[in-house]
Design a protein around this motif. Structure first.
Motif, short mmCIF file in Angstrom:
data_model
loop_
_atom_site.label_atom_id
_atom_site.label_comp_id
_atom_site.label_asym_id
_atom_site.label_seq_id
_atom_site.Cartn_x
_atom_site.Cartn_y
_atom_site.Cartn_z
N GLU A 1 0.84 -1.21 0.00
CA GLU A 1 0.00 0.00 0.00
C GLU A 1 0.87 1.25 0.00
O GLU A 1 0.62 2.19 -0.77
N THR A 2 1.89 1.27 0.84
CA THR A 2 2.78 2.42 0.92
C THR A 2 3.46 2.68 -0.42
O THR A 2 3.53 3.82 -0.89
N ASP A 3 3.97 1.62 -1.04
CA ASP A 3 4.64 1.76 -2.33
C ASP A 3 3.71 2.32 -3.40
O ASP A 3 4.10 3.20 -4.18
N ILE A 4 2.47 1.84 -3.43
CA ILE A 4 1.51 2.33 -4.42
C ILE A 4 1.18 3.80 -4.15
O ILE A 4 1.14 4.62 -5.07
N ARG A 5 0.95 4.15 -2.89
CA ARG A 5 0.66 5.55 -2.55
C ARG A 5 1.81 6.47 -2.95
O ARG A 5 1.59 7.54 -3.52
N LEU A 6 3.03 6.06 -2.63
CA LEU A 6 4.20 6.88 -2.97
C LEU A 6 4.32 7.04 -4.48
O LEU A 6 4.67 8.12 -4.97
N TYR A 7 4.04 5.99 -5.22
CA TYR A 7 4.09 6.06 -6.68
C TYR A 7 3.13 7.13 -7.19
O TYR A 7 3.49 7.98 -8.01
N PHE A 8 1.89 7.12 -6.70
CA PHE A 8 0.89 8.07 -7.18
C PHE A 8 1.06 9.47 -6.57
O PHE A 8 0.41 10.40 -7.03
N GLU A 9 1.91 9.63 -5.58
CA GLU A 9 2.20 10.96 -5.04
C GLU A 9 3.17 11.72 -5.94
O GLU A 9 3.33 12.93 -5.79
N GLU A 10 3.82 11.02 -6.84
CA GLU A 10 4.73 11.67 -7.79
C GLU A 10 3.92 12.56 -8.73
O GLU A 10 3.08 12.07 -9.48
N THR A 11 4.16 13.85 -8.68
CA THR A 11 3.41 14.81 -9.49
C THR A 11 3.50 14.47 -10.97
O THR A 11 2.50 14.52 -11.69
N GLN A 12 4.68 14.08 -11.43
CA GLN A 12 4.88 13.76 -12.84
C GLN A 12 4.01 12.58 -13.27
O GLN A 12 3.46 12.58 -14.37
N VAL A 13 3.87 11.59 -12.41
CA VAL A 13 3.05 10.42 -12.72
C VAL A 13 1.59 10.84 -12.90
O VAL A 13 0.96 10.52 -13.91
N CYS A 14 1.06 11.58 -11.94
CA CYS A 14 -0.35 11.99 -12.01
C CYS A 14 -0.62 12.92 -13.18
O CYS A 14 -1.65 12.80 -13.85
#
Length: 113
Positions: free
Chosen positions: A35-48
């Motif tokens: 869960e933490t890894d997925i949240r951190l991934y989507f917290e990346e502004t560039q990704v979103c």
């Protein structure tokens, strides 16, 4: 098939795929760092920002019960970075919902005497 976080297990995913079905599984804190890894991934502004320009983004706004709920849905097929992603039979994408709730302030009537 959708299952809550208690049913999110690699063995269950494998059984679903053996029966030629697809799955959507919820991930919460009981899955170690997943869960933490997925949240951190989507917290990346560039990704979103990248997902907003593609089919991997949807936004809904709903007004009910004196509040406004805004939901932003992000989904990506970029899962190669996930540790153990091959353990999840048939895993093709991950997603995240970001929900904001704004409650209306109660308006008071002020009387002058």
């Amino acid at each position: 098939m959708t299952i809550d976080e208690m049913g999110t297990q690699t063995a269950i995913a494998e059984t679903i795929r053996k029966r030629r079905a697809d799955y959507v599984l919820a991930v919460k804190g009981n899955h170690g760092n997943l869960e933490t890894d997925i949240r951190l991934y989507f917290e990346e502004t560039q990704v979103c920002e990248s997902l907003k320009k593609s089919a991997g983004y949807k936004k809904t706004i709903e007004k009910t019960h004196g509040q406004t709920e805004t939901r932003r849905y992000y989904q990506t097929e970029d899962i190669r970075w996930m540790e153990g992603h091959r353990s999840w039979k048939g895993l093709k994408s991950i997603g995240l919902e970001k929900k904001t709730i704004r409650k209306k302030r109660r308006q008071r009537n002020v009387g002058i005497i």
